[in-house]
Design an enzyme around this catalytic site. Structure first.
Site, short mmCIF file in Angstrom:
data_model
loop_
_atom_site.label_atom_id
_atom_site.label_comp_id
_atom_site.label_asym_id
_atom_site.label_seq_id
_atom_site.Cartn_x
_atom_site.Cartn_y
_atom_site.Cartn_z
N GLY A 47 -4.87 52.81 53.38
CA GLY A 47 -5.74 53.97 53.24
C GLY A 47 -5.73 54.49 51.82
N CYS A 48 -6.64 55.43 51.53
CA CYS A 48 -6.78 55.94 50.17
C CYS A 48 -5.59 56.80 49.75
CB CYS A 48 -8.10 56.70 50.04
SG CYS A 48 -8.36 58.00 51.28
N TYR A 49 -5.25 57.80 50.54
CA TYR A 49 -4.07 58.60 50.22
C TYR A 49 -2.80 57.75 50.20
CZ TYR A 49 -6.48 63.16 50.81
OH TYR A 49 -7.30 64.26 50.68
N PRO A 50 -2.57 56.89 51.21
CA PRO A 50 -1.34 56.09 51.20
C PRO A 50 -1.19 55.22 49.96
CG PRO A 50 -2.27 56.12 53.40
CD PRO A 50 -3.29 56.77 52.50
N THR A 51 -2.29 54.72 49.42
CA THR A 51 -2.19 53.89 48.22
C THR A 51 -1.67 54.71 47.05
OG1 THR A 51 -3.96 52.39 48.91
CG2 THR A 51 -3.51 52.52 46.56
#
Length: 342
Positions: free
Chosen positions: A148-152
């Site tokens: 996901g975007c935040y997890p990256t």
């Protein structure tokens, strides 16, 4: 050439995939599906792709992926898990940009996403597609769970500290901000111009779906469970992620040297000079993650700043990076876009 199919080509992630793959020297788009836009020319819906893509959207219920080597899913959660098994059985590789295969604990996934998982037997096989961690596993994978975007942004910011065992892993804090494209292309009140413009707010403080994904990834790097307070915010910009990360140091460490060493050979992680403050516009439209490290007043708190484009390194660009690795191509091929300024 790698023959490519895309399921769900009309959202922001889908059109970003189209933009990148249309310019990729080793990829050939064969099929692009959409339930609502079947029969419509891709360039009729997205004028930015005029002269680049001549395909029409296909009905996902009638399409034949037999000519594809790999299929990307840029769909809402719950779609890919219903179709992946048949594709894998036909020898077609899959890169899923939804969350269907990211979390290894199926019961936890079902709790956070509010539905039953229809392909739990594939969850264990799926490789989490963060190249900076799983590059060797990605090479031989059939099924990639694209992060996901935040997890990256959050994981890339914390990983060097976690791997070095240099912080209190029970009190990590991620204060994150995203542009409105992270909410997708569907019509919702909170992303209307009059609601999102000139406004700034937090959301999902009690628990965001990306929290278990981040915890899982950082716990794997640590070798034991970590605890994280994760607070996302919606900002009045179109694209971009800015993560301000806090961690209590448990021993003295040269943060700049630690991060420069960890990411020295990573083509898409840029550790900025000491004292820097990365801007979201410095990665806009690119696959880069730019990171700066700080230790205010030489105290015991590390402050890590991490920025990405949520649609590129946070989604489509990273997915193509994974494709390159899977097929033994140069990792940077087709995703070396220079960020857009202003």
């Amino acid at each position: 050439m790698i023959n490519v199919g895309i399921v769900g080509g009309t959202g922001y992630t889908g059109v970003e995939l189209l933009r990148i793959l249309a310019q990729h020297p080793k990829a050939k788009l064969k099929v692009i599906t959409s339930r609502q836009e079947a029969g419509t020319g891709v360039d009729d819906l997205f004028s930015s792709l005029r002269g680049q893509i001549t395909l029409k959207f296909s009905d996902p219920l009638k399409v034949d992926f037999g000519k594809c080597d790999v299929v990307f899913f840029a769909t809402p959660n719950g779609i890919a898990m219903q179709q992946v098994s048949a594709l894998l059985g036909s020898g077609i590789k899959v890169i899923d940009l939804s969350a269907d295969f990211r979390i290894k604990d199926v019961a936890e996934w079902e709790e956070w996403y509010g539905m039953s998982h229809t392909a739990p037997e594939l969850v264990a096989e799926a490789v989490y597609g963060l190249p900076e961690v799983n590059r060797e596993k990605i090479r031989n994978a059939r099924l990639i769970a694209n992060p996901g975007c935040y997890p990256t942004a959050v994981q890339l910011g914390f990983i060097p500290l976690i791997e070095a065992g240099a912080v209190d892993e029970n009190h990590l804090i991620a204060d994150t901000k995203s542009g409105v494209s992270g909410a997708g292309r569907k019509a919702e009140i909170h992303t209307l111009y009059a609601e999102a413009s000139d406004n700034f707010k937090s959301y999902a403080v009690a628990g965001h779906r990306h929290l278990p994904e981040i915890r899982q990834g950082l716990s794997e790097r640590s070798g034991k469970p970590i605890d994280l307070t994760f607070v996302p915010h919606l900002t009045p910009m179109i694209r971009g992620i800015h993560a301000t990360l806090y961690a209590r140091l448990t021993r003295d460490v040269d943060l700049q040297a630690l991060y420069e060493s960890r990411y020295a050979n990573e083509p898409f992680v840029d550790v900025l000079p000491a004292g820097s403050h990365p801007e979201t516009r410095s990665v806009r439209g690119s696959n880069f993650c730019r990171i700066a490290v700080h230790r205010p007043r030489n105290g015991d708190t590390a402050v890590i700043l991490s920025v990405t484009d949520n649609l590129v390194k946070g989604a489509a660009g990273q997915a193509v990076q994974n494709m390159n690795i899977m097929y033994g191509l140069p990792e940077k091929m087709g995703i070396q876009h220079i960020p857009l300024l202003p």
